[in-house]
Design an enzyme around this catalytic site. Structure first.
Site, PDB file in Angstrom:
ATOM      1  N   LYS A   1     -50.060  -5.681 -34.428  1.00 34.58           N
ATOM      2  CA  LYS A   1     -50.476  -5.182 -33.115  1.00 34.58           C
ATOM      3  C   LYS A   1     -50.173  -3.680 -32.962  1.00 34.58           C
ATOM      4  O   LYS A   1     -51.078  -2.890 -32.650  1.00 34.58           O
ATOM      5  CB  LYS A   1     -49.730  -5.956 -32.021  1.00 34.58           C
TER       6      LYS A   1
ATOM      7  N   LYS B   1     -43.630   6.725 -27.965  1.00 32.51           N
ATOM      8  CA  LYS B   1     -43.383   5.352 -28.459  1.00 32.51           C
ATOM      9  C   LYS B   1     -44.306   5.032 -29.635  1.00 32.51           C
ATOM     10  O   LYS B   1     -43.884   4.416 -30.618  1.00 32.51           O
ATOM     11  CB  LYS B   1     -43.593   4.344 -27.325  1.00 32.51           C
TER      12      LYS B   1
ATOM     13  N   THR C   1     -46.278  -1.333 -25.117  1.00 28.26           N
ATOM     14  CA  THR C   1     -46.749  -0.255 -25.986  1.00 28.26           C
ATOM     15  C   THR C   1     -48.256  -0.116 -25.811  1.00 28.26           C
ATOM     16  O   THR C   1     -48.987  -1.098 -25.930  1.00 28.26           O
ATOM     17  CB  THR C   1     -46.420  -0.578 -27.451  1.00 28.26           C
TER      18      THR C   1
END
Lengths: 312, 312
Positions: free
Chosen positions: A249, A181, A105
């Site tokens: 994160k 995403k 990601t």
């Protein structure tokens, strides 16, 4: 051996990053007939893969040499850049016409920049973030979002097919898949934190949590994450299926992008703080439904304090 | 005429509040064979109901006189209290053994208090919040959460059955159903605001909104509200199916409870501010997906400003 297996046999694929997702993806690729070479910074992960019949490499570059495709499943953009362009990196060893399948990601702008740097020397870059969890990685049933040039798509087609139950083709620009995403992670993070906040509110009102689950999953307040995570709360089981720090994160990436591009995302910002508090309370490696335990603990403190109030 | 209709015929039911929900519920009760008397502060709503074959009343108390059940579908706790105990209220005219079915969203503590006041004189109170929207109100297919004494449940059973496709029985304490409704509204409000925030983020990244909808509704970021509201954004149609100000009200109730009972709900607080900003920007009566337009407008302002930045 299926037709796919016959076609794939003898084709070499490198998998960089043998964590919970990458390991399963490597296994799925091997099952589909590819010759799979694995690399991970943790030597024991490589050894485990070799013990199960895979091949190992000492650097990403060594794994990528002679491979038709390199699948990169590391933590973030920085690690992906190091895998490609750092010491012992893939960019130095990948053959012309081969493809780098990038699944971490990351910000769309970073995906675009990595693609540009790799493609100017005749190698392909496929922006290919994944979702579905470790179990579906191992069974080759991930959802994969892909964007990239037709050449990158073609070069990665069999590899992506071996890992995915569902592939969304999002056009020829690297960064588009990464962006989508990020949108998914924004929603997923907010929904987990909201599920925990709502269950805490219900708990404070002494509502039966199993009944709350039954009613909400049949109502307009439902979300995929509520349905998936609240059972962990009901079972009081915080074994990490996905850890709190993953959303520290991922929402961190959302907030970094939002700040640099001036996109207001107040809920994502608030959700990040909820995960951050949970991590700070020592639960960073526990299941992300632990945000509920944070609120529970806060309310317990209040109950223990004089007059039912915390310190002022 | 079904068995139900035969049983209900000649039984009088009052409906207080003939708004988009209450009107449909009155129609559903009439369809089920009850003699329905409607009251609303807007005379034209009563006249419309009478024109369609219902009966009208000049006060809640007049509507409730001789009724076996009173269904109350007003905006909030304050209006519900006025309907019961204000001038011309129901409490003064309801027969012993009859039931007050209370469907406005309100704090559990208020539901408990109203129940106590009404029940000490031998009338029943059923805590009965509803969900499902105006269309399902009109077809008698609402979801109804109910909690109250067995006597209240029994007295209201046929009436609730005529309005609902699905009834959740939540025990014998008034306030339990109200609490669960609040939990649902907390989640629903956060999810609508999150859907709008995520679509704004996607828009800023020039992602194809229809593709975003396709991918997210098949992914872990999905929610009931994302699936229901984002089509309004795709169609650029903000005709109110449910208005922004409804969630200013409902999240306001959540936040009032949270503050008075010291329950931290940071996401609900942030979502309330998103709806409040949207209302302040003149879109309070538009569809609640208008939160997306707020973010769009904010970003447009930034684009128009010198150097792509807003005033400092």
């Amino acid at each position: 051996m299926t037709a796919d297996n016959a076609t794939n046999a003898g084709r070499r694929v490198a998998v960089i990053g043998l964590g919970s997702m990458g390991y399963g993806m490597a296994v799925s690729l091997k099952r589909a007939g590819f010759d799979v070479v694995g690399f991970d910074v943790r030597q024991e992960s490589v050894e485990r893969f070799v013990a199960e019949g895979g091949m190992g490499a000492a650097t990403p570059g060594e794994a990528a040499a002679g491979a038709a495709a390199v699948v990169c499943v590391v933590l973030n953009a920085e690690q992906t850049e190091a895998v490609l362009f750092g010491e012992g990196g893939c960019a130095a060893t990948m053959d012309e016409g081969t493809v780098f399948v990038s699944s971490a990601t990351m910000a769309p702008s970073v995906a675009r920049s990595l693609a540009e740097r790799l493609e100017k020397d005749g190698r392909h870059y496929l922006d290919a973030p994944i979702s579905g969890g470790a179990q579906r990685a191992a069974t080759g049933e991930l959802t994969v979002l892909v964007s990239g040039t037709p050449a990158a798509m073609a070069a990665a087609d069999a590899v992506v097919g071996a890992m995915a139950a569902k592939v969304f083709h999002l056009g020829d620009a690297p960064g588009t898949a990464a962006g989508l995403k990020i949108v998914n992670q924004l929603l997923a993070g907010v929904h987990i934190a909201a599920a925990c906040e709502a269950m805490s509110f219900a708990d404070a009102h002494d509502l039966d949590p199993a009944k709350v689950f039954e009613v909400i999953t049949a109502s307009a307040g439902n979300s995929w994450m509520f349905e998936n995570r609240v059972p962990h709360i009901l079972d009081n089981d915080y074994t990490p299926r996905s850890a709190v720090d993953i959303f520290v994160k991922d929402l961190g990436i959302v907030l970094d992008i939002a700040r640099s591009e001036k996109i207001p995302v107040p809920l994502a910002g608030t959700a990040l703080q909820s995960f951050l508090m949970t991590s700070a309370a020592g639960m960073g490696r526990d299941d992300d439904a632990s945000v509920f335990r944070l609120y529970q603990r806060i309310r317990d403190v209040a109950d223990d304090a004089p007059d039912g109030e915390g310190p002022s």
